[in-house]
Motif scaffolding. Structure first.
Motif, PDB file in Angstrom:
ATOM      1  N   ASN B   2       0.847  -1.181   0.000  1.00 65.70           N
ATOM      2  CA  ASN B   2       0.000   0.000   0.000  1.00 65.70           C
ATOM      3  C   ASN B   2       0.887   1.238   0.000  1.00 65.70           C
ATOM      4  OD1 ASN B   2      -1.928   1.952   0.449  1.00 65.70           O
ATOM      5  ND2 ASN B   2      -1.913   1.615   2.681  1.00 65.70           N
ATOM      6  N   ARG B   3       0.951   1.923  -1.113  1.00 64.36           N
ATOM      7  CA  ARG B   3       1.823   3.084  -1.208  1.00 64.36           C
ATOM      8  C   ARG B   3       0.982   4.352  -1.109  1.00 64.36           C
ATOM      9  NH1 ARG B   3       7.042   2.230  -2.933  1.00 64.36           N
ATOM     10  NH2 ARG B   3       7.490   0.058  -3.407  1.00 64.36           N
ATOM     11  N   ARG B   4       1.193   5.053  -0.056  1.00 64.35           N
ATOM     12  CA  ARG B   4       0.472   6.308   0.145  1.00 64.35           C
ATOM     13  C   ARG B   4       1.366   7.478  -0.225  1.00 64.35           C
ATOM     14  NH1 ARG B   4      -0.236   5.169   6.132  1.00 64.35           N
ATOM     15  NH2 ARG B   4       1.242   3.554   5.557  1.00 64.35           N
ATOM     16  N   LYS B   5       0.772   8.520  -0.695  1.00 63.05           N
ATOM     17  CA  LYS B   5       1.541   9.709  -1.044  1.00 63.05           C
ATOM     18  C   LYS B   5       1.847  10.488   0.235  1.00 63.05           C
ATOM     19  CE  LYS B   5       3.447  12.441  -4.060  1.00 63.05           C
ATOM     20  NZ  LYS B   5       4.586  11.973  -4.863  1.00 63.05           N
ATOM     21  N   LEU B   6       3.089  10.876   0.370  1.00 60.89           N
ATOM     22  CA  LEU B   6       3.510  11.513   1.608  1.00 60.89           C
ATOM     23  C   LEU B   6       3.998  12.920   1.329  1.00 60.89           C
ATOM     24  CD1 LEU B   6       4.431  11.219   4.623  1.00 60.89           C
ATOM     25  CD2 LEU B   6       6.643  10.641   3.642  1.00 60.89           C
ATOM     26  N   LEU B   7       3.550  13.843   2.150  1.00 60.73           N
ATOM     27  CA  LEU B   7       4.082  15.195   2.055  1.00 60.73           C
ATOM     28  C   LEU B   7       5.214  15.338   3.053  1.00 60.73           C
ATOM     29  CD1 LEU B   7       4.070  18.104   1.079  1.00 60.73           C
ATOM     30  CD2 LEU B   7       2.462  18.620   2.916  1.00 60.73           C
ATOM     31  N   GLY B   8       6.417  15.470   2.550  1.00 60.38           N
ATOM     32  CA  GLY B   8       7.566  15.589   3.455  1.00 60.38           C
ATOM     33  C   GLY B   8       8.217  16.946   3.332  1.00 60.38           C
ATOM     34  N   GLY B   9       7.456  17.962   3.046  1.00 56.37           N
ATOM     35  CA  GLY B   9       8.033  19.236   2.646  1.00 56.37           C
ATOM     36  C   GLY B   9       8.366  20.179   3.770  1.00 56.37           C
ATOM     37  N   LEU B  10       8.875  21.317   3.381  1.00 58.61           N
ATOM     38  CA  LEU B  10       9.319  22.326   4.326  1.00 58.61           C
ATOM     39  C   LEU B  10       8.177  22.778   5.222  1.00 58.61           C
ATOM     40  CD1 LEU B  10      11.727  24.066   5.146  1.00 58.61           C
ATOM     41  CD2 LEU B  10      10.990  25.740   3.472  1.00 58.61           C
ATOM     42  N   ALA B  11       6.977  22.912   4.618  1.00 54.63           N
ATOM     43  CA  ALA B  11       5.832  23.350   5.415  1.00 54.63           C
ATOM     44  C   ALA B  11       5.617  22.421   6.603  1.00 54.63           C
ATOM     45  CB  ALA B  11       4.577  23.389   4.545  1.00 54.63           C
ATOM     46  N   ALA B  12       5.839  21.162   6.353  1.00 50.71           N
ATOM     47  CA  ALA B  12       5.619  20.200   7.435  1.00 50.71           C
ATOM     48  C   ALA B  12       6.617  20.405   8.563  1.00 50.71           C
ATOM     49  CB  ALA B  12       5.728  18.779   6.889  1.00 50.71           C
ATOM     50  N   VAL B  13       7.789  20.904   8.246  1.00 49.33           N
ATOM     51  CA  VAL B  13       8.789  21.136   9.294  1.00 49.33           C
ATOM     52  C   VAL B  13       8.488  22.415  10.065  1.00 49.33           C
ATOM     53  CG1 VAL B  13      11.205  21.597   9.749  1.00 49.33           C
ATOM     54  CG2 VAL B  13      10.547  19.968   7.974  1.00 49.33           C
ATOM     55  N   THR B  14       8.206  23.458   9.337  1.00 52.25           N
ATOM     56  CA  THR B  14       8.113  24.750  10.001  1.00 52.25           C
ATOM     57  C   THR B  14       6.747  25.007  10.606  1.00 52.25           C
ATOM     58  OG1 THR B  14       7.582  25.744   7.874  1.00 52.25           O
ATOM     59  CG2 THR B  14       9.872  25.767   8.540  1.00 52.25           C
ATOM     60  N   THR B 282      12.607   2.694   8.379  1.00 46.59           N
ATOM     61  CA  THR B 282      11.481   3.577   8.082  1.00 46.59           C
ATOM     62  C   THR B 282      10.697   3.012   6.910  1.00 46.59           C
ATOM     63  OG1 THR B 282      10.804   5.812   7.486  1.00 46.59           O
ATOM     64  CG2 THR B 282      12.891   5.052   6.581  1.00 46.59           C
ATOM     65  N   ASP B 283       9.439   3.412   6.828  1.00 49.91           N
ATOM     66  CA  ASP B 283       8.598   2.968   5.706  1.00 49.91           C
ATOM     67  C   ASP B 283       8.579   3.990   4.570  1.00 49.91           C
ATOM     68  OD1 ASP B 283       7.203   4.902   7.077  1.00 49.91           O
ATOM     69  OD2 ASP B 283       5.363   3.737   7.302  1.00 49.91           O
ATOM     70  N   VAL B 284       9.395   5.032   4.681  1.00 49.39           N
ATOM     71  CA  VAL B 284       9.447   6.067   3.651  1.00 49.39           C
ATOM     72  C   VAL B 284      10.495   5.678   2.604  1.00 49.39           C
ATOM     73  CG1 VAL B 284       9.849   8.515   3.206  1.00 49.39           C
ATOM     74  CG2 VAL B 284       8.803   7.780   5.368  1.00 49.39           C
ATOM     75  N   ALA B 285      10.143   5.810   1.342  1.00 52.77           N
ATOM     76  CA  ALA B 285      11.068   5.450   0.252  1.00 52.77           C
ATOM     77  C   ALA B 285      12.225   6.432   0.207  1.00 52.77           C
ATOM     78  CB  ALA B 285      10.320   5.451  -1.083  1.00 52.77           C
ATOM     79  N   ASP B 325       7.324   1.350   2.162  1.00 60.32           N
ATOM     80  CA  ASP B 325       5.872   1.191   2.106  1.00 60.32           C
ATOM     81  C   ASP B 325       5.207   2.491   1.664  1.00 60.32           C
ATOM     82  OD1 ASP B 325       3.543  -0.444   2.584  1.00 60.32           O
ATOM     83  OD2 ASP B 325       3.126   0.896   4.271  1.00 60.32           O
ATOM     84  N   GLN B 326       5.929   3.606   1.795  1.00 65.50           N
ATOM     85  CA  GLN B 326       5.377   4.909   1.435  1.00 65.50           C
ATOM     86  C   GLN B 326       6.256   5.584   0.385  1.00 65.50           C
ATOM     87  OE1 GLN B 326       4.086   7.634   4.326  1.00 65.50           O
ATOM     88  NE2 GLN B 326       4.052   6.155   5.998  1.00 65.50           N
ATOM     89  N   GLU B 327       5.623   6.217  -0.573  1.00 71.55           N
ATOM     90  CA  GLU B 327       6.363   7.090  -1.458  1.00 71.55           C
ATOM     91  C   GLU B 327       6.676   8.376  -0.712  1.00 71.55           C
ATOM     92  OE1 GLU B 327       4.310   7.644  -5.106  1.00 71.55           O
ATOM     93  OE2 GLU B 327       4.180   5.501  -5.517  1.00 71.55           O
ATOM     94  N   SER B 328       7.695   9.090  -1.177  1.00 69.37           N
ATOM     95  CA  SER B 328       8.028  10.337  -0.503  1.00 69.37           C
ATOM     96  C   SER B 328       7.994  11.492  -1.493  1.00 69.37           C
ATOM     97  CB  SER B 328       9.386  10.218   0.174  1.00 69.37           C
ATOM     98  OG  SER B 328      10.371   9.864  -0.765  1.00 69.37           O
ATOM     99  N   ALA B 329       8.171  12.684  -0.958  1.00 69.16           N
ATOM    100  CA  ALA B 329       7.988  13.900  -1.744  1.00 69.16           C
ATOM    101  C   ALA B 329       9.108  14.077  -2.769  1.00 69.16           C
ATOM    102  CB  ALA B 329       7.942  15.094  -0.807  1.00 69.16           C
TER     103      ALA B 329
END
Lengths: 374, 374
Positions: B2-14, B282-285, B325-329
Motif C-alpha cells: 500500500n503506497r500512500r503519497k507523503l508530504l515531506g516538505g518544508l511546510a511540514a517542518v516549520t 522507516t517505511d518512507v522510500a 511502504d510509502q512514497e516520498s515527496a
C-alpha cells in the motif's frame, strides 16, 4: 617547551581519573552547583587558550554582519579533522587525511561568508608567507613556505548584513586582521566567525571552554555556532548542555526542563543557513590518527548540545590539534588515553556551544532574538 | 504494498510538522508525562517492527551467554551503514557504499561473539539461498542467489559464559535459529544479540522503540547495547535519554539528576569489551545516500543516550533501511524530509538504548548488576 611526563593509563580511568560528580541536590536545584569537583578544573580563562602554546584572534565587520576567527599555535601543531555535516564549506581538509604527507598545521581558520569566507585563509597565508612561516619542502631564499591553514566556513549570507561586496568580499582582509589580533584573550558571543551566526532560531555566536584533568591534561574547545538545531530545550531557556555545565558558565539553570516532544524542535529547524564549526585543542602529544578519534568523539558533544545536529543543511566540522606541551604515555595505554581525551573533548565542546549562545547579543535591526532576550 | 503519497516538505517542518512538547511541569515531575503529543505517537508495539514489512528474530545460548538478532524485511530493502566506533567487527558493509552495485539487503544481522559472531550470517545466507532468496545477477536453476546480509558483532567473549567451543563456535546455528524465529514481536533486554552484553558497568541488552509522525511516517530503531559508556548519569538511575522518553517506557524517572562532573563516568569506562550496534528502519522510500545521512544523524541519538560514545574501544555501527511502504515527496524537498527523518531517528535510537538497559535482567552467576537491581 616544558615537557612533563604524563600518566594516561588505565589506572587513571578506572580509579584516580574519576572524580565525584556534581551532587544530585545541587544539580536538581539548577543553580549554585559550586566549583568543579576536586582535582578537575577549567583552565584559568575557561577558553581554548588555556591550552599552552595557543592564541586566538577575531576580526569582524558589523556592516556585513560577519567575521573570522583564527586558532593560532605558537609552533606548527599536529591536527586532524572530522567532517560530519551535510553541507560543509572547507579548504585544506584533505591535507589532514592520515595517509597524507604534512602532519602539522600553522593555524585553523573559521569564517562566516560561506564559500566567500574561504578567502580568509588567503589573507592569513600571505601574511604568514611574508614572515617565512609555513611548511617548507625546501628552505632557500626566494622560495616562500606553504602555510598549512585548514579552514571551514559557516553560512551567514542571509542574515540581513550588507553583502553588496561585488567582486571584493571582505574575507581576505578579515583573515589578516584576525591573525594580527591573535592573543590569549578573546571575546565570546557575537564575535569573530560567530559574529553573524544564528542558532536554532536564536542568535548564535562564538563559544569556548576548557578543562584540566587532575593529572594535568588540558583540553579546550572553540566553536562558532550557526546550527540548524537548538541549543535549548523547546519552550525553555535551559541548555541541552546543562548536565556538563561548570560554575554557572552559561547561567546555571539546571536540567529539570530538559524534555522535548517528538518532532518538537522549538524555534529550530529552519534549514538552509546552517553549520557549526569547532576546534578541539590539547597539550598532550598525539598522532594525527589519535586526534581524528578525538574529533569523532567530540562530535558527540555537538550532538548533545544541539538538537538536531549533523543534518543535510549543517556543515558541521570538528578540527582537533595538539600543541604537544606534554609527552604522553606509552603505546599499550594509548587507546585509553585517547578515550579519556575524547570524552573530555565532547564535554568541553558541549559547554562551549552553550556558552556561544549564552554570550551572544542580538544584532541591531535583526529580528533574531538573543538567548538573553528570552 | 500500500503506497500512500507523503508530504515531506518544508511546510511540514516549520508548521504542521511541529507539535507541542511535553509540558515543563510534567517533565520536571519526572513522571506521568502522559501520552505522546497530539498527532505523534509510538507505533502500536513501540518496536522497530511497527515499520510495515519488517520482522525481527532472536536466538540465544544461555550457557555461552551470547545471541543473535536478525532484522528481516519481507522484501529486499534499500540500506546504508555508518561505522563510527573505533573497534568494529563487520561484514558486508562495503556492499553498502554509495558507489557500489547492490542497493538492497535481504537482512541485517547483529550478533555477539566478536569476530566469531560474523559466522551468524553464514547460517542465514545458507538458509536464504536454499529458499532462493537473495540478489541474483542471473536467475537460472542451479545458480543460488546471493543473500545480502550486512552484519555487525559486539564483544561478549569475556562475560563469563562458556566459550570452550573449540573449532565449533555456535554462531552459524544461532543465525539459522534467529531467522526461523523472525516475527513481528520480539523480546527486549537480555535477548538476542544483547543477551550477553554489558553497558557501562550495568547489564546491557536489546532495545527497540518507534515513532510515527502525524503525517504518517514511521521510524523504528533496534539496538544491542554493549557500550563502554553509561546509559545513566553517575550516581543516578536516570537515563541520559530521559528528555525523549515517551509514556514512561523506561521508568519515567525524569531529568533533574542529569549531571556529570568532569571525568565522572559513573560505573562506565572499563574499556576493551564494547560496541553498540543499531538499525534504523522507516517505511518512507529513500535512496541509499539519504539513508546514510539518516544513519549519521541517528549516531547523535547514540551519543546522547551513552556517555561517552564512539570511543576507540567501541565498535559502534548504525544501519538504516527503508521498507518503502510509502512514497516520498519530490526532489526539491528531499533534504528537508531527510532532516526530519534523521532527527526522528536520533530520538528513537536514544529511547531504544535506554529501553535496552531498562529491560535487561542480570545473568545468573554474573557480578554485573542490571539497572533494575540498583
Amino acid at each position: 617547551m616544558n615537557r612533563r611526563k604524563l600518566l594516561g593509563g588505565l589506572a587513571a580511568v578506572t580509579a584516580s581519573g574519576i572524580v565525584p560528580g556534581v551532587s544530585r541536590s545541587s544539580a536538581a536545584a539548577g543553580q549554585d552547583a559550586g566549583p568543579a569537583p576536586t582535582g578537575m578544573r577549567a583552565g584559568s580563562r575557561n577558553l581554548i587558550t588555556d591550552v599552552a602554546g595557543l592564541k586566538v584572534g577575531h576580526a569582524s565587520d558589523p556592516a556585513v554582519r560577519t567575521g573570522v576567527t583564527i586558532i593560532l599555535p605558537d609552533a606548527p601543531a599536529v591536527a586532524a579533522v572530522d567532517v560530519r555535516g551535510g553541507g560543509p564549506a572547507s579548504r585544506e581538509t584533505d591535507v589532514l587525511l592520515p595517509e597524507n604527507l604534512v602532519q602539522e598545521v600553522d593555524g585553523i581558520v573559521l569564517s562566516g561568508g560561506s564559500v566567500y569566507g574561504l578567502a580568509s585563509a588567503d589573507g592569513v597565508a600571505a601574511w604568514m608567507g611574508a614572515r617565512n612561516r609555513g611548511f617548507a619542502l625546501r628552505e632557500a631564499p626566494g622560495i616562500p613556505p606553504s602555510p598549512i591553514l585548514p579552514t571551514a566556513c559557516l553560512y551567514d549570507l542571509a542574515n540581513g548584513g550588507d553583502k553588496a561586496w561585488g567582486e571584493e568580499p571582505p574575507y581576505r582582509k578579515l583573515g589578516v586582521e584576525a591573525v594580527e589580533a591573535a592573543g590569549p584573550e578573546f571575546a565570546l558571543g557575537t564575535a569573530g566567525a560567530g559574529y553573524g551566526a544564528n542558532s536554532g532560531g536564536l542568535k548564535g555566536g562564538l563559544g569556548s571552554a576548557s578543562a584540566m584533568s587532575r593529572d594535568g591534561m588540558t583540553v579546550g574547545a572553540l566553536v562558532a555556532v550557526n546550527s540548524l538545531g537548538s541549543a535549548v530545550a523547546p519552550d525553555s531557556r535551559q541548555f541541552w548542555a546543562a548536565p556538563w555545565e561548570w560554575n554557572d558558565e552559561f547561567g546555571g539553570l539546571g536540567t529539570d526542563e530538559l524534555a522535548a516532544g517528538p518532532e518538537n524542535y522549538g524555534r529550530a529547524m529552519r534549514p538552509r543557513a546552517n553549520t557549526t564549526l569547532a576546534c578541539i585543542a590539547t597539550d598532550v602529544a598525539l598522532s594525527r590518527v589519535e586526534l581524528k578519534r578525538i574529533a569523532i568523539m567530540a562530535q558527540d558533544g555537538l550532538g548533545r548540545a544541539l538538537r538536531p545536529a549533523h543534518a543535510p543543511f549543517d556543515g558541521d566540522i570538528v578540527f582537533a590539534l595538539s600543541t604537544a606541551d606534554q609527552e604522553s604515555a606509552g603505546d599499550t595505554l594509548r587507546a585509553v588515553l585517547v578515550t579519556r581525551l575524547g570524552a573530555m573533548a565532547a564535554d568541553v565542546l558541549a559547554r562551549a556551544i552553550a556558552r556561544a549562545v549564552y554570550e551572544a547579543t542580538a544584532l541591531a535591526g535583526s529580528d533574531v532574538p538573543a538567548w538573553r532576550d528570552l
